[in-house]
Scaffold this motif. Structure first.
Motif, short mmCIF file in Angstrom:
data_model
loop_
_atom_site.label_atom_id
_atom_site.label_comp_id
_atom_site.label_asym_id
_atom_site.label_seq_id
_atom_site.Cartn_x
_atom_site.Cartn_y
_atom_site.Cartn_z
N ILE A 24 0.84 -1.20 0.00
CA ILE A 24 0.00 0.00 0.00
C ILE A 24 0.87 1.25 0.00
O ILE A 24 0.60 2.22 -0.73
N ALA A 25 1.94 1.24 0.79
CA ALA A 25 2.85 2.39 0.84
C ALA A 25 3.43 2.68 -0.54
O ALA A 25 3.51 3.84 -0.96
N ARG A 26 3.84 1.64 -1.26
CA ARG A 26 4.38 1.84 -2.62
C ARG A 26 3.33 2.48 -3.52
O ARG A 26 3.62 3.41 -4.28
N ARG A 27 2.08 2.02 -3.45
CA ARG A 27 1.01 2.62 -4.26
C ARG A 27 0.81 4.08 -3.89
O ARG A 27 0.64 4.93 -4.76
N GLN A 28 0.81 4.37 -2.60
CA GLN A 28 0.62 5.75 -2.15
C GLN A 28 1.77 6.64 -2.62
O GLN A 28 1.53 7.73 -3.15
N TRP A 29 3.01 6.20 -2.45
CA TRP A 29 4.16 6.99 -2.89
C TRP A 29 4.17 7.16 -4.41
O TRP A 29 4.55 8.21 -4.91
N THR A 30 3.72 6.14 -5.14
CA THR A 30 3.65 6.26 -6.60
C THR A 30 2.65 7.35 -6.98
O THR A 30 2.88 8.12 -7.92
N ALA A 31 1.56 7.46 -6.24
CA ALA A 31 0.54 8.47 -6.53
C ALA A 31 0.99 9.88 -6.17
O ALA A 31 0.60 10.83 -6.83
N ILE A 32 1.82 10.03 -5.14
CA ILE A 32 2.18 11.38 -4.68
C ILE A 32 3.57 11.83 -5.12
O ILE A 32 3.91 13.00 -4.92
N ALA A 33 4.35 10.96 -5.73
CA ALA A 33 5.71 11.34 -6.15
C ALA A 33 5.69 12.01 -7.52
O ALA A 33 4.95 11.60 -8.42
N SER A 34 6.51 13.02 -7.65
CA SER A 34 6.69 13.70 -8.93
C SER A 34 7.33 12.75 -9.94
O SER A 34 8.10 11.86 -9.56
N LYS A 35 7.04 12.98 -11.20
CA LYS A 35 7.64 12.16 -12.26
C LYS A 35 9.17 12.20 -12.21
O LYS A 35 9.82 11.24 -12.58
N ASP A 36 9.73 13.32 -11.74
CA ASP A 36 11.18 13.46 -11.71
C ASP A 36 11.81 12.84 -10.48
O ASP A 36 13.03 12.91 -10.30
N SER A 37 11.01 12.22 -9.60
CA SER A 37 11.55 11.69 -8.35
C SER A 37 11.11 10.26 -8.04
O SER A 37 10.52 9.99 -7.00
N PRO A 38 11.43 9.32 -8.94
CA PRO A 38 11.06 7.93 -8.64
C PRO A 38 11.76 7.41 -7.39
O PRO A 38 11.27 6.48 -6.74
N GLU A 39 12.88 8.03 -7.01
CA GLU A 39 13.58 7.61 -5.80
C GLU A 39 12.73 7.84 -4.54
O GLU A 39 12.91 7.17 -3.54
N ALA A 40 11.80 8.77 -4.60
CA ALA A 40 10.89 9.01 -3.45
C ALA A 40 10.04 7.77 -3.20
O ALA A 40 9.75 7.44 -2.04
N ILE A 41 9.66 7.09 -4.25
CA ILE A 41 8.85 5.87 -4.12
C ILE A 41 9.67 4.79 -3.42
O ILE A 41 9.21 4.15 -2.47
N GLU A 42 10.90 4.61 -3.88
CA GLU A 42 11.78 3.59 -3.29
C GLU A 42 12.12 3.93 -1.84
O GLU A 42 12.12 3.05 -0.97
N ARG A 43 12.40 5.20 -1.56
CA ARG A 43 12.74 5.63 -0.20
C ARG A 43 11.55 5.41 0.73
O ARG A 43 11.69 4.88 1.83
N GLY A 44 10.36 5.82 0.30
CA GLY A 44 9.17 5.66 1.13
C GLY A 44 8.86 4.20 1.42
O GLY A 44 8.53 3.84 2.55
N THR A 45 8.98 3.35 0.42
CA THR A 45 8.74 1.92 0.59
C THR A 45 9.80 1.31 1.50
O THR A 45 9.49 0.49 2.37
N SER A 46 11.04 1.72 1.32
CA SER A 46 12.14 1.22 2.14
C SER A 46 11.95 1.59 3.61
O SER A 46 12.21 0.77 4.51
N GLU A 47 11.45 2.79 3.88
CA GLU A 47 11.20 3.22 5.26
C GLU A 47 10.15 2.32 5.92
O GLU A 47 10.28 1.99 7.10
N VAL A 48 9.13 1.94 5.17
CA VAL A 48 8.10 1.05 5.72
C VAL A 48 8.73 -0.31 6.04
O VAL A 48 8.48 -0.88 7.11
N ARG A 49 9.56 -0.82 5.16
CA ARG A 49 10.20 -2.12 5.39
C ARG A 49 11.13 -2.08 6.61
O ARG A 49 11.18 -3.02 7.39
N LYS A 50 11.85 -0.98 6.77
CA LYS A 50 12.72 -0.83 7.95
C LYS A 50 11.88 -0.80 9.23
O LYS A 50 12.25 -1.41 10.24
N LEU A 51 10.77 -0.10 9.20
CA LEU A 51 9.89 -0.03 10.36
C LEU A 51 9.33 -1.41 10.69
O LEU A 51 9.27 -1.81 11.86
N ARG A 52 8.95 -2.16 9.65
CA ARG A 52 8.44 -3.52 9.86
C ARG A 52 9.49 -4.39 10.54
O ARG A 52 9.20 -5.08 11.50
N GLU A 53 10.72 -4.34 10.02
CA GLU A 53 11.78 -5.15 10.60
C GLU A 53 12.07 -4.73 12.03
O GLU A 53 12.31 -5.57 12.90
#
Length: 152
Positions: free
Chosen positions: A14-43
């Motif tokens: 869900i976080a990846r979908r949300q970040w994909t919706a709110i990230a600018s076209k020029d910032s795909p790294e925001a999607i990866e960073r946001g998803t990675s933060e969720v995975r770190k929190l889970r761990e």
């Protein structure tokens, strides 16, 4: 700041979908960073790195105050600082004994295709400067531009 209040904290899909919706076209790294933060929190919570939110756990994030500054001459790229609280609730156990209170974070937003999108373009992020600390009774914070948000 509904972006910050509505982000999923434990479901990486869900976080990846949300970040994909709110990230600018020029910032795909925001999607990866946001998803990675969720995975770190889970761990950090002892969960597998990927998966859904465990049944019975909910989070509430409440942005209390914001400070917005333009990062370009057009006003179409802004840095938004937020002071927020975050609470967890576990079914049958009640509320959070140690919620996050008075946390501060920021998002750099760019007007794109009729909506504000998160951007991590270096030409904007390098212009970000930290604000004075927010406190609801501080005249200095008010003079710096912090504004409390009314409860909706």
């Amino acid at each position: 700041m509904s972006y910050w209040e509505n982000l999923d904290l434990l479901d990486d899909v869900i976080a990846r979908r949300q970040w994909t919706a709110i990230a600018s076209k020029d910032s795909p790294e925001a999607i990866e960073r946001g998803t990675s933060e969720v995975r770190k929190l889970r761990e950090g919570a002892g969960l597998p790195p990927s998966g859904g939110t465990p049944d019975g756990i909910t989070f509430t994030t409440s942005v209390n105050a914001v400070l917005q500054r333009s990062l370009d001459n057009s006003g179409e790229v802004v840095n938004v600082w937020m002071s927020y609280d975050r609470y967890a609730t576990v079914r049958n156990k009640g509320g959070d004994d140690d919620p996050l209170k008075n946390e501060t974070t920021n998002l750099v937003l760019k007007w794109e295709d009729g909506d504000w999108k998160v951007t991590e373009e270096q030409k904007y992020t390098e212009r970000v400067r930290g604000p004075r600390a927010y406190h609801p009774d501080s005249r200095w914070a008010y003079m710096d531009g912090w504004r409390e948000l009314a409860d909706a």
